[in-house]
Design a protein around this motif. Structure first.
Motif, PDB file in Angstrom:
ATOM      1  N   VAL A 163       0.819  -1.210   0.000  1.00  0.00           N
ATOM      2  CA  VAL A 163       0.000   0.000   0.000  1.00  0.00           C
ATOM      3  C   VAL A 163       0.855   1.262   0.000  1.00  0.00           C
ATOM      4  CG1 VAL A 163      -2.039  -1.060   1.011  1.00  0.00           C
ATOM      5  CG2 VAL A 163      -0.304  -0.106   2.520  1.00  0.00           C
ATOM      6  N   ALA A 164       1.954   1.284   0.758  1.00  0.00           N
ATOM      7  CA  ALA A 164       2.788   2.486   0.812  1.00  0.00           C
ATOM      8  C   ALA A 164       3.485   2.732  -0.522  1.00  0.00           C
ATOM      9  CB  ALA A 164       3.816   2.377   1.940  1.00  0.00           C
ATOM     10  N   GLY A 165       4.052   1.680  -1.105  1.00  0.00           N
ATOM     11  CA  GLY A 165       4.756   1.842  -2.371  1.00  0.00           C
ATOM     12  C   GLY A 165       3.843   2.275  -3.501  1.00  0.00           C
ATOM     13  N   LEU A 166       2.665   1.657  -3.599  1.00  0.00           N
ATOM     14  CA  LEU A 166       1.750   2.024  -4.679  1.00  0.00           C
ATOM     15  C   LEU A 166       1.139   3.399  -4.453  1.00  0.00           C
ATOM     16  CD1 LEU A 166      -0.007  -1.379  -5.413  1.00  0.00           C
ATOM     17  CD2 LEU A 166       1.722  -0.211  -6.804  1.00  0.00           C
ATOM     18  N   ALA A 167       0.899   3.770  -3.192  1.00  0.00           N
ATOM     19  CA  ALA A 167       0.394   5.116  -2.922  1.00  0.00           C
ATOM     20  C   ALA A 167       1.402   6.165  -3.370  1.00  0.00           C
ATOM     21  CB  ALA A 167       0.083   5.284  -1.436  1.00  0.00           C
ATOM     22  N   ALA A 168       2.679   5.946  -3.063  1.00  0.00           N
ATOM     23  CA  ALA A 168       3.715   6.885  -3.505  1.00  0.00           C
ATOM     24  C   ALA A 168       3.795   6.914  -5.028  1.00  0.00           C
ATOM     25  CB  ALA A 168       5.063   6.496  -2.905  1.00  0.00           C
ATOM     26  N   ALA A 169       3.706   5.745  -5.659  1.00  0.00           N
ATOM     27  CA  ALA A 169       3.777   5.672  -7.118  1.00  0.00           C
ATOM     28  C   ALA A 169       2.633   6.450  -7.761  1.00  0.00           C
ATOM     29  CB  ALA A 169       3.741   4.210  -7.571  1.00  0.00           C
ATOM     30  N   ILE A 170       1.439   6.307  -7.214  1.00  0.00           N
ATOM     31  CA  ILE A 170       0.270   6.990  -7.776  1.00  0.00           C
ATOM     32  C   ILE A 170       0.428   8.499  -7.700  1.00  0.00           C
ATOM     33  CG2 ILE A 170      -2.184   7.456  -7.368  1.00  0.00           C
ATOM     34  CD1 ILE A 170      -2.387   4.438  -6.522  1.00  0.00           C
ATOM     35  N   GLN A 171       0.791   9.003  -6.541  1.00  0.00           N
ATOM     36  CA  GLN A 171       0.885  10.456  -6.388  1.00  0.00           C
ATOM     37  C   GLN A 171       1.981  11.057  -7.245  1.00  0.00           C
ATOM     38  OE1 GLN A 171      -2.014  10.936  -5.403  1.00  0.00           O
ATOM     39  NE2 GLN A 171      -1.692  12.326  -3.672  1.00  0.00           N
ATOM     40  N   LEU A 172       3.107  10.385  -7.341  1.00  0.00           N
ATOM     41  CA  LEU A 172       4.199  10.908  -8.159  1.00  0.00           C
ATOM     42  C   LEU A 172       3.857  10.834  -9.647  1.00  0.00           C
ATOM     43  CD1 LEU A 172       7.246   9.403  -6.236  1.00  0.00           C
ATOM     44  CD2 LEU A 172       6.578  11.816  -6.325  1.00  0.00           C
ATOM     45  N   ALA A 173       3.290   9.706 -10.078  1.00  0.00           N
ATOM     46  CA  ALA A 173       2.930   9.581 -11.499  1.00  0.00           C
ATOM     47  C   ALA A 173       1.882  10.616 -11.888  1.00  0.00           C
ATOM     48  CB  ALA A 173       2.424   8.166 -11.778  1.00  0.00           C
ATOM     49  N   LYS A 174       0.923  10.887 -11.010  1.00  0.00           N
ATOM     50  CA  LYS A 174      -0.094  11.900 -11.290  1.00  0.00           C
ATOM     51  C   LYS A 174       0.533  13.281 -11.476  1.00  0.00           C
ATOM     52  CE  LYS A 174      -3.547  11.975  -8.451  1.00  0.00           C
ATOM     53  NZ  LYS A 174      -4.275  11.826  -7.159  1.00  0.00           N
ATOM     54  N   ALA A 175       1.675  13.507 -10.816  1.00  0.00           N
ATOM     55  CA  ALA A 175       2.360  14.796 -10.918  1.00  0.00           C
ATOM     56  C   ALA A 175       3.310  14.851 -12.106  1.00  0.00           C
ATOM     57  CB  ALA A 175       3.121  15.086  -9.629  1.00  0.00           C
ATOM     58  N   GLY A 176       3.338  13.805 -12.927  1.00  0.00           N
ATOM     59  CA  GLY A 176       4.190  13.803 -14.111  1.00  0.00           C
ATOM     60  C   GLY A 176       5.563  13.218 -13.897  1.00  0.00           C
ATOM     61  N   VAL A 177       5.814  12.612 -12.730  1.00  0.00           N
ATOM     62  CA  VAL A 177       7.102  11.989 -12.452  1.00  0.00           C
ATOM     63  C   VAL A 177       7.137  10.601 -13.086  1.00  0.00           C
ATOM     64  CG1 VAL A 177       8.639  11.143 -10.621  1.00  0.00           C
ATOM     65  CG2 VAL A 177       7.338  13.273 -10.294  1.00  0.00           C
ATOM     66  N   GLU A 178       8.266  10.247 -13.661  1.00  0.00           N
ATOM     67  CA  GLU A 178       8.461   8.905 -14.217  1.00  0.00           C
ATOM     68  C   GLU A 178       8.720   7.946 -13.059  1.00  0.00           C
ATOM     69  OE1 GLU A 178      11.451   6.665 -17.421  1.00  0.00           O
ATOM     70  OE2 GLU A 178      11.526   8.855 -17.159  1.00  0.00           O
ATOM     71  N   VAL A 179       7.907   6.902 -12.932  1.00  0.00           N
ATOM     72  CA  VAL A 179       7.969   6.018 -11.769  1.00  0.00           C
ATOM     73  C   VAL A 179       8.112   4.566 -12.203  1.00  0.00           C
ATOM     74  CG1 VAL A 179       6.789   5.215  -9.682  1.00  0.00           C
ATOM     75  CG2 VAL A 179       6.508   7.594 -10.427  1.00  0.00           C
ATOM     76  N   ASP A 180       9.107   3.878 -11.630  1.00  0.00           N
ATOM     77  CA  ASP A 180       9.264   2.434 -11.795  1.00  0.00           C
ATOM     78  C   ASP A 180       9.107   1.772 -10.433  1.00  0.00           C
ATOM     79  OD1 ASP A 180       9.817   2.222 -14.574  1.00  0.00           O
ATOM     80  OD2 ASP A 180      11.855   2.937 -14.221  1.00  0.00           O
ATOM     81  N   VAL A 181       8.163   0.848 -10.335  1.00  0.00           N
ATOM     82  CA  VAL A 181       7.958   0.071  -9.116  1.00  0.00           C
ATOM     83  C   VAL A 181       8.522  -1.327  -9.337  1.00  0.00           C
ATOM     84  CG1 VAL A 181       6.274  -0.866  -7.482  1.00  0.00           C
ATOM     85  CG2 VAL A 181       5.860   1.364  -8.563  1.00  0.00           C
ATOM     86  N   PHE A 182       9.409  -1.749  -8.446  1.00  0.00           N
ATOM     87  CA  PHE A 182      10.025  -3.072  -8.551  1.00  0.00           C
ATOM     88  C   PHE A 182       9.520  -3.944  -7.400  1.00  0.00           C
ATOM     89  CE2 PHE A 182      13.182  -0.072 -10.358  1.00  0.00           C
ATOM     90  CZ  PHE A 182      13.210  -0.563 -11.653  1.00  0.00           C
ATOM     91  N   GLY A 194       1.556   3.740   6.896  1.00  0.00           N
ATOM     92  CA  GLY A 194       2.295   3.613   5.648  1.00  0.00           C
ATOM     93  C   GLY A 194       1.738   4.519   4.561  1.00  0.00           C
ATOM     94  N   LEU A 195       0.416   4.609   4.489  1.00  0.00           N
ATOM     95  CA  LEU A 195      -0.220   5.502   3.519  1.00  0.00           C
ATOM     96  C   LEU A 195       0.128   6.959   3.817  1.00  0.00           C
ATOM     97  CD1 LEU A 195      -3.675   3.720   3.344  1.00  0.00           C
ATOM     98  CD2 LEU A 195      -2.159   4.093   1.381  1.00  0.00           C
ATOM     99  N   GLU A 196       0.136   7.323   5.086  1.00  0.00           N
ATOM    100  CA  GLU A 196       0.498   8.697   5.443  1.00  0.00           C
ATOM    101  C   GLU A 196       1.962   8.994   5.116  1.00  0.00           C
ATOM    102  OE1 GLU A 196      -2.666   9.656   9.050  1.00  0.00           O
ATOM    103  OE2 GLU A 196      -0.524   9.552   9.492  1.00  0.00           O
ATOM    104  N   ASP A 197       2.841   8.019   5.340  1.00  0.00           N
ATOM    105  CA  ASP A 197       4.250   8.208   4.936  1.00  0.00           C
ATOM    106  C   ASP A 197       4.317   8.592   3.461  1.00  0.00           C
ATOM    107  OD1 ASP A 197       5.094   7.360   7.448  1.00  0.00           O
ATOM    108  OD2 ASP A 197       5.725   5.375   6.771  1.00  0.00           O
ATOM    109  N   ALA A 198       3.622   7.803   2.629  1.00  0.00           N
ATOM    110  CA  ALA A 198       3.655   8.040   1.191  1.00  0.00           C
ATOM    111  C   ALA A 198       3.044   9.385   0.833  1.00  0.00           C
ATOM    112  CB  ALA A 198       2.908   6.916   0.468  1.00  0.00           C
ATOM    113  N   ALA A 199       1.935   9.734   1.484  1.00  0.00           N
ATOM    114  CA  ALA A 199       1.251  10.981   1.168  1.00  0.00           C
ATOM    115  C   ALA A 199       2.104  12.192   1.528  1.00  0.00           C
ATOM    116  CB  ALA A 199      -0.087  11.042   1.908  1.00  0.00           C
TER     117      ALA A 199
END
Length: 377
Positions: free
Chosen positions: A14-33, A306-311
Motif C-alpha cells: 500500500v505504501a509503495g503504490l500510494a507513492a507511485a500513484i501520487q508521483l505519477a499523477k504529478a508527471g514523475v516517471e515512476v518504476d515500481v520493482f 504507511g499511507l500517510e508516509d507516502a502521502a
C-alpha cells in the motif's frame, strides 16, 4: 516543478503504490520493482481507519475502495462467556474527518488489486519478479540494481519493501522488527447479519479474540495468543486450533466455528514492532511504511501510517524544487512523532494483555490515539 523527475520504488504494497500513484499523477516517471513473481491472490482481512480512507480519496481510489469494503462506525468490547457480554460500545473518532466512515474492513487482495490498477492507469510502471538488490547514491541521484543487474539511474529510491526490507539493509540501517510475544490466527468466514463493526473480546484463554466485517457476506475472525512455532500447520490443523482455542467465546463465534469446521484457509503470523530513528533516509534513498516502522494491529493503524508516509513524502517532493535537507527535516518532523505514537500505543495494548493487567484502560488508550490521528498528518 517537482524535486524529482524519475523515481524508483521497491515494493508494491500500500505504501509503495500510494507513492507511485501520487508521483505519477504529478508527471514523475515512476518504476515500481516488486520481488514477488506475480500479484499475490492470498491475504487476510485488513482494518482501515478514517485517516487511511482520506489518503485513498487523495489518491483517486476512494470511489472504488468504498464499495469493495464494509464501512462501519464504533468499536464493541465484549467479555468471554456464554452471554458474550458487551462491556463497552466505543464511538470511533472519525480520524479522516466527517466525509469518511470511522473505519472499514476489506480483503487485502482486493485493496491490492485496486491500488495496482490505478497506479498503472496513471502511468507508473510496475515490474514483478524484480527485486532491488543494489543501490549506489551520490549527491545527484541513485544507481539502482534489480536482480543483480543495472536497472537505471533515478533521482530517488523509495524503499517500501516491507518488514524485512532489503533497501533498509542496503543503506546500513540496522533496526529490525522484533517479535512482541504474540501470534495471530486469521480466517475469512461468513458475516452474521448482526455483525456490523469490529468487536474485540478481552480475557479468556486468548489475549484477544475478535472479528471485523469485510463485506455484505464476509468478515475475518482472529485469535491473538502467545507466539508459537505454528507456521507449518495445515489449514485443517489451523482451523481445528482456532475452533478449540475459541471455545470460551460466544455470540458470533458460534457461526465462526461452524465455518472453520466446514473448511477455510487460516493464516498465522507473529506480531512485531520496530521504528527506525530519524533519519529514515540516507541521501537520496528513503524507507517508508513497514520498512520504517511496524506494530501489532491492536489499533488498526499500520496500513494508515504507511499511507500517510507516502502521502507526506510525495506532497513534499511535488512541492519542492530540490531534494535537500530542508525537505527531509520537514518529512521527519511530520512523520516520526506520529508513527512513534502509534507504535508505542499498539505495543502497550499488547503488553497489557501479556501481563494480565486487569486495570489497564485499553478503551481509553485506543480512543486517545484515535484523537491524535484525527489531526491531519
Amino acid at each position: 516543478m517537482t524535486a524529482v523527475r524519475k523515481v524508483a520504488i521497491a515494493g508494491s504494497g500500500v505504501a509503495g503504490l500510494a507513492a507511485a500513484i501520487q508521483l505519477a499523477k504529478a508527471g514523475v516517471e515512476v518504476d515500481v520493482f516488486e520481488s514477488e513473481p506475480v500479484p499475490s491472490p492470498l491475504g487476510s482481512g485488513i482494518s482501515l481507519q478514517g485517516n487511511a480512507l482520506r489518503v485513498f480519496d487523495a489518491l483517486g481510489v476512494w470511489e472504488k475502495v468504498r464499495p469493495a469494503g464494509y464501512p462501519f462506525e464504533g468499536l464493541t468490547l465484549r467479555a468471554p462467556g456464554p452471554d458474550a457480554t458487551i462491556v463497552a460500545e466505543l464511538p470511533d473518532v472519525k480520524t479522516g474527518g466527517p466525509d469518511y466512515p470511522a473505519g472499514m474492513g476489506m480483503e487485502r487482495p482486493v485493496l491490492a488489486e485496486i491500488l495496482l490498477a490505478h497506479a498503472q492507469a496513471v502511468g507508473a510502471r510496475v515490474r514483478f519478479g524484480a527485486k532491488v538488490t543494489g543501490a549506489a547514491a551520490d549527491a545527484d541521484g541513485v544507481d539502482v540494481q534489480v536482480n543483480d543487474a543495472p536497472a537505471g539511474r533515478y533521482d530517488l529510491l523509495i524503499g517500501a519493501d516491507g518488514l524485512h526490507s532489503t533497501v533498509r539493509r542496503l543503506i546500513g540501517i540496522a533496526t529490525e522488527p522484533q517479535p512482541t510475544g504474540m501470534g495471530i490466527w486469521r480466517a475469512f468466514v461468513s458475516r452474521p447479519a448482526d455483525v456490523e463493526r469490529t468487536a474485540l473480546y478481552y480475557g479468556g484463554p486468548m489475549y484477544i479474540a475478535g472479528y471485523t466485517p469485510t463485506g455484505e457476506h464476509t468478515m475475518y475472525a482472529f485469535l491473538v495468543g502467545k507466539a508459537q512455532e505454528r507456521f507449518s500447520v495445515t489449514d485443517e490443523e489451523a482451523a481445528r486450533v482456532m475452533c478449540e482455542e475459541s471455545q470460551a467465546y460466544h455470540g458470533p463465534w458460534e457461526s465462526i466455528r461452524a465455518d472453520l469446521a466446514a473448511g477455510t484457509h487460516v493464516n498465522y503470523t507473529w506480531f512485531t514492532q520496530h521504528i527506525v530513528d530519524a533519519p529514515w533516509n540516507r541521501g537520496r534513498i528513503v524507507v517508508i511504511g513497514d520498512a520504517a516502522h511496524s506494530c501489532p494491529p491492536t489499533i488498526a493503524q499500520g496500513a494508515a501510517q504507511g499511507l500517510e508516509d507516502a502521502a507526506v513524502l510525495t506532497e513534499l517532493l511535488i512541492a519542492a524544487d530540490a531534494v535537500d535537507q530542508s525537505l527531509w527535516d520537514a518529512f521527519h518532523a511530520r512523520r516520526l512523532p506520529r508513527a512513534q505514537a502509534v507504535v508505542d500505543a499498539s505495543v502497550q495494548l499488547g503488553q497489557w494483555q501479556i501481563d494480565g493487567d486487569r486495570d489497564a484502560d485499553a478503551g481509553g488508550l485506543i480512543f486517545g490515539i484515535a484523537q491524535q490521528m484525527a489531526q491531519p498528518a
